[in-house]
Motif scaffolding. Structure first.
Motif, short mmCIF file in Angstrom:
data_model
loop_
_atom_site.label_atom_id
_atom_site.label_comp_id
_atom_site.label_asym_id
_atom_site.label_seq_id
_atom_site.Cartn_x
_atom_site.Cartn_y
_atom_site.Cartn_z
N ARG A 164 4.04 3.90 -16.40
CA ARG A 164 4.24 3.83 -14.95
C ARG A 164 5.34 2.83 -14.63
O ARG A 164 5.52 1.84 -15.34
CB ARG A 164 2.94 3.38 -14.27
CG ARG A 164 1.79 4.34 -14.51
CD ARG A 164 0.51 3.90 -13.79
NE ARG A 164 -0.03 2.63 -14.30
CZ ARG A 164 0.02 1.48 -13.66
NH1 ARG A 164 0.62 1.40 -12.47
NH2 ARG A 164 -0.51 0.40 -14.18
N THR A 210 2.62 5.15 -9.40
CA THR A 210 3.92 5.08 -10.05
C THR A 210 5.01 5.50 -9.07
O THR A 210 4.78 6.34 -8.19
CB THR A 210 3.97 5.94 -11.33
OG1 THR A 210 5.10 5.55 -12.13
CG2 THR A 210 4.05 7.43 -11.03
N GLY A 211 6.16 4.86 -9.18
CA GLY A 211 7.28 5.18 -8.31
C GLY A 211 7.18 4.59 -6.92
O GLY A 211 7.95 4.96 -6.03
N LYS A 229 12.30 4.58 -9.09
CA LYS A 229 11.77 5.89 -8.70
C LYS A 229 12.19 6.99 -9.69
O LYS A 229 11.36 7.83 -10.08
CB LYS A 229 12.22 6.24 -7.28
CG LYS A 229 11.58 5.35 -6.23
CD LYS A 229 11.95 5.79 -4.83
CE LYS A 229 11.30 4.89 -3.80
NZ LYS A 229 9.82 4.91 -3.84
N HIS A 230 13.44 6.98 -10.09
CA HIS A 230 13.89 8.01 -11.02
C HIS A 230 13.19 7.89 -12.36
O HIS A 230 12.76 8.90 -12.94
CB HIS A 230 15.41 7.91 -11.19
CG HIS A 230 16.18 8.44 -10.02
ND1 HIS A 230 16.35 9.79 -9.78
CD2 HIS A 230 16.83 7.80 -9.01
CE1 HIS A 230 17.05 9.96 -8.68
NE2 HIS A 230 17.36 8.77 -8.20
N LYS A 241 6.86 13.01 -15.86
CA LYS A 241 7.09 14.42 -16.17
C LYS A 241 7.07 14.69 -17.67
O LYS A 241 6.64 15.75 -18.13
CB LYS A 241 8.45 14.87 -15.60
CG LYS A 241 8.46 15.05 -14.09
CD LYS A 241 7.65 16.27 -13.66
CE LYS A 241 7.80 16.53 -12.18
NZ LYS A 241 6.99 17.70 -11.75
N VAL A 296 9.43 9.02 -12.20
CA VAL A 296 9.26 10.48 -12.20
C VAL A 296 9.57 11.04 -13.58
O VAL A 296 8.84 11.90 -14.12
CB VAL A 296 10.14 11.12 -11.11
CG1 VAL A 296 10.14 12.64 -11.25
CG2 VAL A 296 9.66 10.71 -9.73
N GLU A 297 10.65 10.58 -14.18
CA GLU A 297 11.04 11.07 -15.51
C GLU A 297 9.95 10.79 -16.55
O GLU A 297 9.56 11.69 -17.30
CB GLU A 297 12.34 10.39 -15.92
CG GLU A 297 12.89 10.83 -17.27
CD GLU A 297 14.23 10.18 -17.56
OE1 GLU A 297 14.37 9.59 -18.65
OE2 GLU A 297 15.13 10.24 -16.69
#
Length: 273
Positions: free
Chosen positions: A191, A260-261, A177-178, A185, A181-182
């Protein structure tokens, strides 16, 4: 040649599968190849990967075997060099390699914790870092891509005798998950998603069933399997490797381009019950 042609096609893509010598990794590697990808099968058991790759190539698919110790930074870097020489492309990474250590928490040792952390968590970090360094814009390959991390339902819910194993799989979920997102962003086009199998009919699954017996939950393996299928898995059966390969194929393909995530459970309804 019996190539899989569907919305989940991987034509033109290059995929790397760790822990591809058997079980879920082998099934995923075969599914990726049949969907049109050129597949690099990696494992410490390189002989098994070579056998599978040879079989796939004979069937008209594209496959290559390489020895990979997933805990070795040097091995991951060497893999990128081979990829560059072979296809000069990298689109999919399946971080599948892992080990299972069960038992009651009070009986687990620090040495067991260190070992399972290294194989199940650090390897996913190394694989993810290596892949994103190659896939992001202006990098070695720079096409973006999909990273799929094998976790487990033991990373989502508590299971007797699975404390240290489940802790590593929970860490894989969180790392997924981290990083997802990173990477989103920062516009990397990479993905990252996690797959959470239930009990699958593999050697590791058999070991988990035996562990339920060893810690005294059930008297024998047959009763363990029966209990799971009759009372804990709504769909009434254990999973098989193709169930996981199908889910991995979706996450590897462009059909999941807006995904993604996520944590995708493939467990016959176990976590929903």
């Amino acid at each position: 040649m019996n190539k899989t042609l569907s919305v989940f096609g991987l034509e033109g893509k290059v995929a790397v599968v760790s822990g591809a010598a058997a079980g879920i990794g082998e099934a995923c590697a075969r599914a990726f190849a049949q969907a049109g990808a050129a597949v690099m099968l990696s494992d410490i058991d390189v002989a098994a990967c070579e056998r599978i790759a040879a079989e796939l190539n004979e069937q008209g698919f594209e496959a290559k075997a390489i020895r990979l110790d997933v805990t070795s930074e040097a091995d991951w870097q060497a893999l990128t060099v081979v990829l560059q020489d072979w296809k000069n492309r990298w689109d999919v990474l399946l971080n599948n390699a892992g080990i299972y250590i069960g038992g009651l928490l009070e009986n687990n040792s620090s040495a067991q914790v260190s070992k399972i952390n290294q194989v199940n968590i650090e390897s996913v970090f190394l694989g993810t870092r290596t892949a994103v360094e190659c896939m992001k814009p202006n990098a070695m390959f720079g096409h973006g891509g999909s990273i799929i991390n094998l976790s487990s339902i033991a990373g989502l819910v508590g299971v007797p005798g699975h404390s240290i194993y489940g802790a590593t799989k929970g860490a894989v979920r969180s790392l997924t998950k981290h990083s997802a997102v990173e990477f989103a962003k920062f516009g990397y086009g990479v993905r990252v998603n996690s797959l959470h199998p239930g009990l699958i009919e593999t050697a590791m699954g058999d070991q988990a069933l035996q562990d339920f017996v060893d810690i005294g939950v059930v008297p024998n393996v047959d009763e363990a399997a029966t209990l799971l299928k009759s009372a804990m898995i709504p769909m009434g059966r254990l999973g098989n490797v193709q169930d996981i390969a199908n889910a991995a194929l979706f996450l590897a393909s462009d059909a999941s381009s807006y995904v993604t995530g996520v944590e995708l459970t493939v467990d016959g309804g176990f976590c929903a019950a």
